[in-house]
Design an enzyme around this catalytic site. Structure first.
Site, PDB file in Angstrom:
ATOM      1  N   SER A   1     -45.634 -34.014  39.501  1.00 27.36           N
ATOM      2  CA  SER A   1     -45.141 -34.450  40.804  1.00 27.36           C
ATOM      3  C   SER A   1     -43.712 -34.027  41.093  1.00 27.36           C
ATOM      4  O   SER A   1     -43.244 -34.186  42.225  1.00 27.36           O
ATOM      5  CB  SER A   1     -45.249 -35.974  40.916  1.00 27.36           C
ATOM      6  OG  SER A   1     -46.605 -36.340  41.048  1.00 27.36           O
TER       7      SER A   1
ATOM      8  N   GLU B   1       0.793  -1.229   0.000  1.00 29.75           N
ATOM      9  CA  GLU B   1       0.000   0.000   0.000  1.00 29.75           C
ATOM     10  C   GLU B   1       0.828   1.283   0.000  1.00 29.75           C
ATOM     11  O   GLU B   1       0.376   2.298  -0.511  1.00 29.75           O
ATOM     12  CB  GLU B   1      -0.935  -0.002   1.229  1.00 29.75           C
ATOM     13  CG  GLU B   1      -2.021  -1.052   1.177  1.00 29.75           C
ATOM     14  CD  GLU B   1      -3.008  -0.811   0.058  1.00 29.75           C
ATOM     15  OE1 GLU B   1      -3.498   0.328  -0.082  1.00 29.75           O
ATOM     16  OE2 GLU B   1      -3.281  -1.762  -0.697  1.00 29.75           O
TER      17      GLU B   1
END
Length: 826
Positions: free
Chosen positions: A481, A90
């Site tokens: 239960s 770059e």
């Protein structure tokens, strides 16, 4: 001669004038564009959106959440190789220029003149500093105005910040494709490794991407991607960053991208991860979750999670297959390339090791199948086609789900060409598969540490891909239960003992004017007469529980149910003593954890701690105080101790007595299948009215595991479907493996508890030679009864209420019982 000198003087004057005008024009232009330049000081306090990462308890990555997938790395943590790759690609003069590269500008200007009118985009000459100005401040508009402002800003940024700071901003902000921002996230996404593990060719490929990630897509534009990567390697060699021989070797290496999946990373933990995500959104907001860079350490144990999913899925599938085969998922045309057509059929990605397949050929003894082909990360169907065989033994289970049952003697009775099905590999038989089907019944499992409330594993259903509804935390169902231990705990905490006798005989309750009579029933319709509380819990006697609830009062039971967190508010009606109120599996498991933890409050959590992007802890679940843990060295001081200030919701002695009674459920009662674990286990089964839901919650001294099964739209499961038959075996299979390498630790007994030999039937002291003797736990000041006293008898004559005897009930209870339909709760 004079004329020549005069001409040269005029020329010089004109040139000087033009130069001064040009300089003035440039100065004016620069002054014009420098006015109103954006403030670049924001870079000093730059906080980019950073992804939140969620980890399991062992540190393995569980999930990531982000709008921009970014992990911020300080420049000191970026390897030299990566920095050199991006500089070569770059901005080769990055460390020399003042923010703009004059030679680069001249080159770009020349190309612009050459390409003028060709509709080609002008070539950029942006330095890394200019790209920082563009990405952070100015935006991506391609105009000369923006370009001039970009250069001016670059000059100012260079004067304000060091080169390393500018490079740090760039390497963390740059977009590199596939939703990845910055080199750290891109390294994970493309190569599933940290930046420190990148090879030369991998670093060069990442550095090739800023020019246009889509242009160098490794799947759709592989050749262009390799060419651009090799260009970057050449620049690195040219700039002296790597030797030529190393560069040539890297250029010859294939471009191998190992794309990291963006979804849950720990297999089978999708429901857990989604529950964590919802918590983070609720408590910190979406912006903090998706941009705040949180580090979340969860309580998940990956090994227990995988085990929980395996045992839960096996339980669901085994029951579903016992109901028969419902047919293929769909049908497709198998002429031509069947793979492309099969790839378009939606399959569940989280049901491994199952595979979707299509039947290609069928005979009496086998079927040839084609497995669904995968897609590459670019979305294209791979070209390879994999086939296999389903032998007769792989479909033996597949009797018709409806119609007359008939034995399966030919594969063609079950499968036809074009059928889309699920299959699973047969163990030790390569290339052979077993027919599978997605179960209609669903359910959930929660595994919790009773000491801390840490949720170690969670299964919210068969498949998260199929349904994201979490049945562990979101499904409100009647516990049946499995709620009874709360009722019995309330009684024992208020003066009753496990040897207290309650009448197990028919009872009729007058519902008031116009309400009729309610007759609670025991499962199986049997009655055992006067029985101990222990027997009532072990055998899950409904009528005994209703009589006990009448005796101690429903308001007291409601208070305990709310204290345990089973319900926020429990109406004080007798039906709710049988588990008629709706709650979640998570709440029930946590209530059992409190019993297991000696009655101390437990707050369930999926998260151990949360840190912000700077590493500061902003949440910690464990609030226990550790005295002595801050010592820096050993000076013969006492060992560190944990100080637990959590509230006691139940007397520790009561908790032990209830635990002992629930051990009896496993040893002698409705969950004897769990005895196979071979370790001390306590628990309770639950089955609801018309057998619509089945439960079992079991625990050892250090782990609690609860399972619920039922249809999402409640309906009858099957005749004789109970928690002991369906849910308990799943918990057994889980605990058998989870506790395999743990010693058989008994439940700790609090000081003051005394164990007395009693007759299991009468609850009184056992005489020598009594074959029904058990050891019963009693608190100080209590003992086995010396006389036979029965709860549930007519107080006027001491005899059981005659059949048809009526106990008046308020109109409110009338409405509650009629609306909940609890006649068959057990």
């Amino acid at each position: 001669m004079k004329l020549l000198l005069r001409f040269l003087g005029l020329l010089f004057a004109a040139g000087t004038t033009l130069f001064l005008v040009g300089v003035g024009g440039v100065a004016a232009l620069l002054w014009h564009y420098s006015q109103g330049l954006p403030d670049y000081s924001q870079l000093k306090d730059y906080e980019p959106p950073v992804m939140t990462r969620v980890h399991a308890a062992d540190g393995s990555l569980l999930a990531e959440y982000a709008k921009e997938r970014r992990l911020y790395l300080p420049i000191q943590a970026v390897p030299k190789l990566v920095k050199e790759a991006f500089i070569a690609a770059e901005d080769k003069n990055f460390y020399e220029h003042p923010g703009i590269d004059v030679y680069g500008i001249m080159r770009a200007a020349t190309l612009y003149v050459e390409n003028y009118g060709s509709n080609r985009h002008p070539q950029g000459a942006s330095t890394i500093t200019q790209q920082v100005a563009k990405n952070f401040i100015l935006g991506n508009q391609v105009t000369f105005d923006r370009k001039i402002k970009e250069m001016l800003l670059a000059l100012k940024i260079e004067r304000a910040y060091s080169k390393d700071k500018i490079l740090e901003l760039y390497l963390n902000e740059i977009y590199l494709g596939f939703g990845a921002y910055g080199v750290a996230a891109a390294s994970l996404l493309y190569f599933d490794k940290s930046v420190h593990e990148l090879t030369l060719q991998e670093a060069a490929y990442l550095a090739a991407l800023p020019k246009g990630p889509n242009n160098y897509n490794p799947f759709r534009r592989h050749d262009e991607a390799v060419a651009r990567r090799n260009y970057v390697i050449d620049r690195m060699v040219e700039d002296g960053f790597v030797p030529a021989a190393e560069g040539e070797k890297a250029k010859k290496a294939p471009l191998v991208v190992t794309a990291r999946p963006p979804d849950t990373h720990v297999f089978a933990a999708e429901y857990f991860a989604e529950e964590v995500r919802r918590y983070l959104v609720e408590h910190y907001g979406e912006k903090k979750l998706y941009e705040g860079g949180l580090s979340v350490r969860t309580t998940l144990d990956p090994k227990l999670q995988a085990l929980a999913r395996k045992t839960m899925v096996n339980g669901l599938v085994n029951f579903d297959e016992s109901k028969g085969y419902r047919g293929p998922i769909s049908k497709i045309d198998i002429s031509g390339d069947w793979g492309v057509k099969l790839a378009d059929v939606k399959s569940f990605a989280d049901v491994d090791p199952w595979h979707m397949a299509v039947v290609l050929e069928v005979n009496e003894q086998s079927a040839r199948i084609g497995l669904q082909p995968s897609r590459d990360p670019g979305g294209n169907v791979v070209k390879d086609r994999e086939v296999g065989i389903v032998p007769l033994e792989g479909v033996k289970w597949a009797k018709p789900a409806s119609g007359p049952a008939r034995p399966i003697v030919h594969v063609s009775q079950v499968l036809s060409p074009g059928d889309v099905i699920y299959v699973e590999p047969l163990p030790d038989k390569p290339g052979q598969y077993r027919l599978r089907q997605v179960p209609e019944i669903s359910g959930a499992m929660v595994v919790e540490d009773p000491h801390t409330g840490r949720v170690l594993a969670m299964v919210g259903g068969f498949s998260f891909d199929q349904s994201q509804f979490n049945r562990a935390t979101q499904a409100l169902r009647q516990p049946g239960s499995s709620f009874k231990p709360i009722v019995y705990a309330a009684a024992i905490d208020n003066g009753y003992t496990p040897s207290t006798i309650v009448m197990d005989a028919p009872i009729e309750i007058d519902m008031g004017a116009g309400g009729g009579i309610w007759k609670p029933e025991n499962y199986g319709g049997q009655f055992y007469g006067p029985s101990t509380l222990r027997f009532g819990l072990e055998e899950s006697r409904n009528v005994m529980t209703v009589r006990l609830a009448q005796d101690i009062g429903m308001p007291l039971i409601a208070k305990y149910a709310e204290r345990f967190g089973v319900y926020d508010t429990l109406p004080p009606y007798l039906s709710y003593a049988l588990g008629a109120g709706e709650t979640t599996l998570m709440r029930m498991v946590t209530a059992y954890a409190m019993i297991d933890n000696g009655g101390r409050r437990v707050i369930p959590t999926l998260i151990d701690r949360i840190q912000d992007r700077y590493g500061h802890t902003i949440y910690k679940h464990d609030e226990r105080v550790c005295e002595g843990c801050d010592a820096t060295s050993w000076h013969n001081q006492d060992e560190p101790t944990l100080i637990d200030h959590r509230e006691k919701v139940l007397d520790p002695m009561t908790a032990y007595q209830i635990t002992s009674m629930m051990e009896g459920v496993v040893q002698r009662g409705t969950a004897t299948v769990v005895r196979d674990v071979g370790k001390p286990i306590a628990g309770k089964t639950g089955t609801t009215n018309d057998e619509k839901d089945v439960w079992f919650i079991g625990f050892s001294p250090d782990i609690v595991c609860g399972v619920y099964m039922g249809y999402d739209k409640p309906r009858h499961i099957a005749n004789n479907a109970t928690g002991g038959h369906l849910a308990a075996p799943i918990v057994r299979d889980f605990l058998k493996v989870a506790l395999a390498d743990k010693p058989p630790i008994p439940f700790p007994m609090p000081r003051g508890i005394k164990l007395v030999r009693v007759d299991a039937k009468t609850g009184m002291r056992a005489p020598p030679g009594d074959p029904r003797v058990i050891l019963e736990a009693f608190k100080p000041g209590t003992a086995p009864p010396d006389s036979y006293s029965v709860i549930g008898t007519d107080t006027s004559n001491g005899k059981p209420l005659p059949e048809g005897g009526a106990v008046p009930v308020s109109p409110e209870a009338d409405r509650a019982i009629r609306s909940s339909g609890t006649g068959g709760l057990y």
